[in-house]
Design a protein around this motif. Structure first.
Motif, PDB file in Angstrom:
ATOM      1  N   UNK A  78      39.943  45.442  42.476  1.00  0.00           N
ATOM      2  CA  UNK A  78      39.771  44.218  43.245  1.00  0.00           C
ATOM      3  C   UNK A  78      40.959  43.298  42.974  1.00  0.00           C
ATOM      4  N   UNK A  79      41.571  42.815  44.041  1.00  0.00           N
ATOM      5  CA  UNK A  79      42.685  41.875  43.930  1.00  0.00           C
ATOM      6  C   UNK A  79      42.198  40.509  44.398  1.00  0.00           C
ATOM      7  N   UNK A  80      42.513  39.471  43.623  1.00  0.00           N
ATOM      8  CA  UNK A  80      42.042  38.132  43.944  1.00  0.00           C
ATOM      9  C   UNK A  80      42.891  37.104  43.220  1.00  0.00           C
ATOM     10  N   UNK A  81      42.724  35.861  43.578  1.00  0.00           N
ATOM     11  CA  UNK A  81      43.318  34.767  42.816  1.00  0.00           C
ATOM     12  C   UNK A  81      42.167  33.906  42.304  1.00  0.00           C
ATOM     13  N   UNK A  82      42.408  33.210  41.203  1.00  0.00           N
ATOM     14  CA  UNK A  82      41.377  32.363  40.616  1.00  0.00           C
ATOM     15  C   UNK A  82      42.031  31.254  39.817  1.00  0.00           C
ATOM     16  N   UNK A  83      41.225  30.271  39.438  1.00  0.00           N
ATOM     17  CA  UNK A  83      41.731  29.203  38.570  1.00  0.00           C
ATOM     18  C   UNK A  83      41.960  29.774  37.176  1.00  0.00           C
ATOM     19  N   UNK A  84      43.128  29.487  36.640  1.00  0.00           N
ATOM     20  CA  UNK A  84      43.495  30.029  35.333  1.00  0.00           C
ATOM     21  C   UNK A  84      42.751  29.310  34.221  1.00  0.00           C
ATOM     22  N   UNK A  85      42.163  30.082  33.340  1.00  0.00           N
ATOM     23  CA  UNK A  85      41.495  29.513  32.170  1.00  0.00           C
ATOM     24  C   UNK A  85      42.500  29.347  31.019  1.00  0.00           C
ATOM     25  N   UNK A  86      43.633  30.049  31.099  1.00  0.00           N
ATOM     26  CA  UNK A  86      44.596  30.043  29.999  1.00  0.00           C
ATOM     27  C   UNK A  86      45.551  28.850  30.017  1.00  0.00           C
ATOM     28  N   UNK A  87      45.547  28.063  31.114  1.00  0.00           N
ATOM     29  CA  UNK A  87      46.404  26.883  31.187  1.00  0.00           C
ATOM     30  C   UNK A  87      45.581  25.634  30.945  1.00  0.00           C
ATOM     31  N   UNK A  88      46.188  24.639  30.299  1.00  0.00           N
ATOM     32  CA  UNK A  88      45.507  23.373  30.050  1.00  0.00           C
ATOM     33  C   UNK A  88      46.326  22.258  30.688  1.00  0.00           C
ATOM     34  N   UNK A  89      46.334  22.235  32.029  1.00  0.00           N
ATOM     35  CA  UNK A  89      47.070  21.227  32.775  1.00  0.00           C
ATOM     36  C   UNK A  89      46.118  20.143  33.247  1.00  0.00           C
ATOM     37  N   UNK A  90      46.690  19.085  33.785  1.00  0.00           N
ATOM     38  CA  UNK A  90      45.871  18.001  34.328  1.00  0.00           C
ATOM     39  C   UNK A  90      45.244  18.390  35.672  1.00  0.00           C
ATOM     40  N   UNK A  91      45.731  19.472  36.273  1.00  0.00           N
ATOM     41  CA  UNK A  91      45.127  19.975  37.506  1.00  0.00           C
ATOM     42  C   UNK A  91      44.941  21.479  37.392  1.00  0.00           C
ATOM     43  N   UNK A  92      44.137  22.029  38.273  1.00  0.00           N
ATOM     44  CA  UNK A  92      43.866  23.464  38.242  1.00  0.00           C
ATOM     45  C   UNK A  92      45.090  24.245  38.690  1.00  0.00           C
ATOM     46  N   UNK A  93      45.343  25.357  38.000  1.00  0.00           N
ATOM     47  CA  UNK A  93      46.446  26.243  38.353  1.00  0.00           C
ATOM     48  C   UNK A  93      45.854  27.592  38.739  1.00  0.00           C
ATOM     49  N   UNK A  94      46.201  28.053  39.924  1.00  0.00           N
ATOM     50  CA  UNK A  94      45.705  29.349  40.383  1.00  0.00           C
ATOM     51  C   UNK A  94      46.646  30.455  39.908  1.00  0.00           C
ATOM     52  N   UNK A  95      46.077  31.614  39.593  1.00  0.00           N
ATOM     53  CA  UNK A  95      46.844  32.793  39.219  1.00  0.00           C
ATOM     54  C   UNK A  95      46.276  33.992  39.971  1.00  0.00           C
ATOM     55  N   UNK A  96      47.095  35.002  40.145  1.00  0.00           N
ATOM     56  CA  UNK A  96      46.661  36.233  40.800  1.00  0.00           C
ATOM     57  C   UNK A  96      46.148  37.210  39.758  1.00  0.00           C
ATOM     58  N   UNK A  97      45.123  37.953  40.131  1.00  0.00           N
ATOM     59  CA  UNK A  97      44.499  38.902  39.206  1.00  0.00           C
ATOM     60  C   UNK A  97      44.205  40.221  39.908  1.00  0.00           C
ATOM     61  N   UNK A  98      44.061  41.242  39.089  1.00  0.00           N
ATOM     62  CA  UNK A  98      43.493  42.513  39.520  1.00  0.00           C
ATOM     63  C   UNK A  98      42.371  42.828  38.537  1.00  0.00           C
ATOM     64  N   UNK A  99      41.233  43.259  39.072  1.00  0.00           N
ATOM     65  CA  UNK A  99      40.090  43.636  38.241  1.00  0.00           C
ATOM     66  C   UNK A  99      39.733  45.079  38.551  1.00  0.00           C
ATOM     67  N   UNK A 100      39.043  45.702  37.598  1.00  0.00           N
ATOM     68  CA  UNK A 100      38.694  47.107  37.752  1.00  0.00           C
ATOM     69  C   UNK A 100      37.316  47.354  37.160  1.00  0.00           C
ATOM     70  N   UNK A 101      36.538  48.188  37.847  1.00  0.00           N
ATOM     71  CA  UNK A 101      35.266  48.674  37.306  1.00  0.00           C
ATOM     72  C   UNK A 101      35.213  50.182  37.531  1.00  0.00           C
TER      73      UNK A 101
END
Length: 161
Positions: A78-101
């Motif tokens: 699955x390819x998607x983008x989501x709000x990054x949990x690894x960044x601590x900015x004053x606003x949300x930062x989106x990142x691209x991801x790939x997931x697998x099951x």
């Protein structure tokens, strides 16, 4: 509406008698889930660490078990983008991801009953010459080969600055 504001609310991949889908399970669109609809249904938990306000792009099955000397299981990507949990900015930062099951995942016991035990996700990176926010995946295409190891995913990214 801005180009990046367009949300894809679901994507799916039928495989035999099963249907894999990534969607939102409530009317408000606030509970994202990756699920398998079959006699042995599975789904992700509703936690930000699993999926954080995702925008689903593409889902497909990679048949890795065919002629596998290692006993590999078929995988759904699955390819998607989501709000990054690894960044601590004053606003949300989106990142691209790939997931697998794994297609053969039967879920776990106790707290993981009817939940994925093979769920993995990773960040997709597409480098640009100058520093900028991470680009966002917009579209994905799978170029299949008879030997799954030679199959290639191609993706289109767009900058978010």
């Amino acid at each position: 509406m801005d180009f990046l504001e367009c949300l894809l609310l679901y994507c799916s991949c039928p495989t035999g008698n099963d249907l894999y889908s990534a969607t939102f399970i409530n009317f408000l669109g606030s509970e994202p889930v990756i699920l398998r609809s079959s006699s042995s249904a599975l789904r992700t938990e509703f936690k930000n660490s699993w999926l954080s306000e995702p925008n689903f792009v593409y889902m497909d099955l990679m048949g890795e078990s065919f002629d596998s000397p290692d006993g590999d299981d078929d995988k759904v990507y699955l390819f998607f983008s989501e709000n990054a949990m690894e960044y601590d900015f004053y606003r949300k930062v989106a990142v691209s991801r790939v997931a697998r099951v794994c297609k053969g995942d039967m879920g776990g016991q106790r707290t993981l009953q009817r939940k994925w035990t093979s769920f993995l996700k990773a960040r997709l990176d597409c480098s640009f010459p100058e520093p900028s926010l991470p680009p966002i995946v917009q579209d994905v295409f799978l170029l299949r080969h008879k030997d799954w190891r030679k199959s290639v995913f191609f993706a289109v990214f767009t900058p978010q600055s």
